[in-house]
Enzyme design. Structure first.
Site, short mmCIF file in Angstrom:
data_model
loop_
_atom_site.label_atom_id
_atom_site.label_comp_id
_atom_site.label_asym_id
_atom_site.label_seq_id
_atom_site.Cartn_x
_atom_site.Cartn_y
_atom_site.Cartn_z
N ARG A 3 0.85 -1.18 0.00
CA ARG A 3 0.00 0.00 0.00
C ARG A 3 0.89 1.23 0.00
O ARG A 3 1.69 1.43 0.90
CB ARG A 3 -0.87 -0.04 1.26
CG ARG A 3 -2.12 0.74 1.18
CD ARG A 3 -2.98 0.45 2.36
NE ARG A 3 -2.43 0.96 3.61
CZ ARG A 3 -3.16 1.36 4.63
NH1 ARG A 3 -4.47 1.31 4.55
NH2 ARG A 3 -2.61 1.80 5.72
N THR A 58 -0.73 7.61 -1.11
CA THR A 58 -2.03 7.53 -1.77
C THR A 58 -2.94 6.46 -1.14
O THR A 58 -4.14 6.46 -1.37
CB THR A 58 -1.85 7.14 -3.25
OG1 THR A 58 -1.29 5.82 -3.30
CG2 THR A 58 -0.93 8.12 -3.98
N ASP A 106 0.88 -2.26 12.22
CA ASP A 106 1.25 -2.77 10.89
C ASP A 106 1.47 -4.28 10.99
O ASP A 106 2.44 -4.75 11.60
CB ASP A 106 2.53 -2.07 10.40
CG ASP A 106 2.86 -2.46 8.98
OD1 ASP A 106 3.00 -3.67 8.69
OD2 ASP A 106 2.97 -1.56 8.13
N ASP A 160 4.89 -5.73 9.63
CA ASP A 160 6.02 -5.41 10.52
C ASP A 160 5.97 -6.24 11.79
O ASP A 160 7.00 -6.69 12.29
CB ASP A 160 6.01 -3.92 10.88
CG ASP A 160 6.55 -3.06 9.76
OD1 ASP A 160 7.25 -3.59 8.88
OD2 ASP A 160 6.25 -1.85 9.75
C1 PRP Z 1 -1.19 -4.19 4.70
C2 PRP Z 1 -2.09 -5.39 4.93
C3 PRP Z 1 -2.97 -5.37 3.71
C4 PRP Z 1 -3.13 -3.89 3.45
C5 PRP Z 1 -4.49 -3.47 3.97
O1 PRP Z 1 -0.18 -4.50 3.82
O2 PRP Z 1 -1.39 -6.58 5.09
O3 PRP Z 1 -2.41 -6.01 2.59
O4 PRP Z 1 -2.09 -3.22 4.19
O5 PRP Z 1 -4.74 -2.14 3.66
P1 PRP Z 1 -5.85 -1.71 2.60
O6 PRP Z 1 -7.07 -2.51 2.90
O7 PRP Z 1 -6.02 -0.24 2.87
O8 PRP Z 1 -5.29 -1.97 1.23
P2 PRP Z 1 1.02 -3.48 3.50
O9 PRP Z 1 0.70 -2.62 2.34
O10 PRP Z 1 1.40 -2.75 4.77
O11 PRP Z 1 2.16 -4.42 3.03
P3 PRP Z 1 2.98 -5.55 3.83
O12 PRP Z 1 2.02 -6.69 4.11
O13 PRP Z 1 4.03 -5.91 2.85
O14 PRP Z 1 3.50 -4.94 5.09
N1 URA Z 2 -2.29 -2.36 7.15
C1 URA Z 2 -1.91 -2.78 8.39
O1 URA Z 2 -0.99 -3.59 8.51
N2 URA Z 2 -2.55 -2.27 9.45
C2 URA Z 2 -3.56 -1.39 9.35
O2 URA Z 2 -4.12 -0.96 10.38
C3 URA Z 2 -3.94 -0.96 8.06
C4 URA Z 2 -3.30 -1.48 6.98
#
Ligand code: PRP
Ligand code: URA
Length: 209
Positions: free
Chosen positions: A104, A108, A200, A203
């Site tokens: 994400r 944006t 997150d 993380d």
């Molecule tokens: C997080 C989570 C989802 C997304 C949710 O991933 O694991 O994939 O955000 O947010 P949304 O519904 O607003 O799209 P992230 O982009 O942080 O990537 P990661 O899993 O690699 O940390």
């Molecule tokens: N992605 C995450 O990992 N946590 C949130 O709260 C939203 C998006």
């Protein structure tokens, strides 16, 4: 219209409380995410079809139930969805695993695709997409768009925590996809994080912060 099911099982609620706590460390967080995934998988596979099979017990002939043999696939959204795969495979060990990489954009909040590797016969399979977080819904909607472009038609989405904003966007974009949610939270904050949420997820699973 597909189903939207929020889990009410006490074990799931207890374990989600555990991973929300900011003092829970990486090892326990990762193990508990896997356990929660297994419990949500149990609910999400409730409608799998069965057929009758004749066998012999040590005592007598019997007709028993067997999964009808529809092929399954688990598709985690990278990275955080990886944390749910082992729990899912504990219950459905013969499933194939595909991967969709999306992150994400922090400015944006839109999903950016960087990887897609799916089983060759994915369009023939019943798909369980997994990602712990459904926030704006952008990532999960995009992942399911990609699966539909590959011909997939029987899709379920499993998450641990969802925001109401994401559930609305998801069900409008994909009204044919069943949605299984561990806990439905209050709202998104200005940075697109779920409140109260768990921070997150990627993380916390991988210890990258
Ligand atoms: C997080 C989570 C989802 C997304 C949710 O991933 O694991 O994939 O955000 O947010 P949304 O519904 O607003 O799209 P992230 O982009 O942080 O990537 P990661 O899993 O690699 O940390
Ligand atoms: N992605 C995450 O990992 N946590 C949130 O709260 C939203 C998006």
């Amino acid at each position: 219209m597909a189903k939207v099911i929020v889990m009410d099982h006490p074990l799931i609620q207890h374990k989600i409380g555990f991973i929300r706590n900011k003092t829970t460390g990486t090892k326990t967080f990762r193990e508990t995410v896997s356990e929660i995934a297994m419990l949500i998988c149990y609910e999400a596979t409730r409608d799998l079809q069965l057929s009758d099979v004749e066998i012999e017990t040590p005592v007598a002939p019997a007709v028993v139930k067997q999964l009808k043999g529809k092929k399954l696939a688990i598709v985690p959204i990278l990275r955080a969805g990886l944390g749910m795969v082992d729990g899912m495979l504990t219950l459905i060990p013969a499933a194939k695993v595909g991967h969709i990489g999306l992150y994400r954009d922090p400015e944006t909040l839109k999903p950016v695709e960087y990887f897609c590797k799916l089983p060759a016969d994915v369009s023939q399979r019943e798909i369980f997409v997994v990602d712990p977080m459904l926030a704006t819904g952008g990532s999960s909607i995009a992942a399911i768009d990609m699966l539909k472009q590959h011909g997939c038609r029987h899709i379920h989405f499993l998450c641990i925590i969802a925001a109401p904003e994401g559930v609305k966007a998801f069900t409008e974009a994909h009204p044919d996809v069943d949605l299984y949610i561990g806990a439905l939270d209050d709202h998104l904050n200005d940075h697109g994080y779920i409140v109260p949420g768990l921070g997150d997820a990627g993380d916390r699973i991988f210890g990258t912060k």
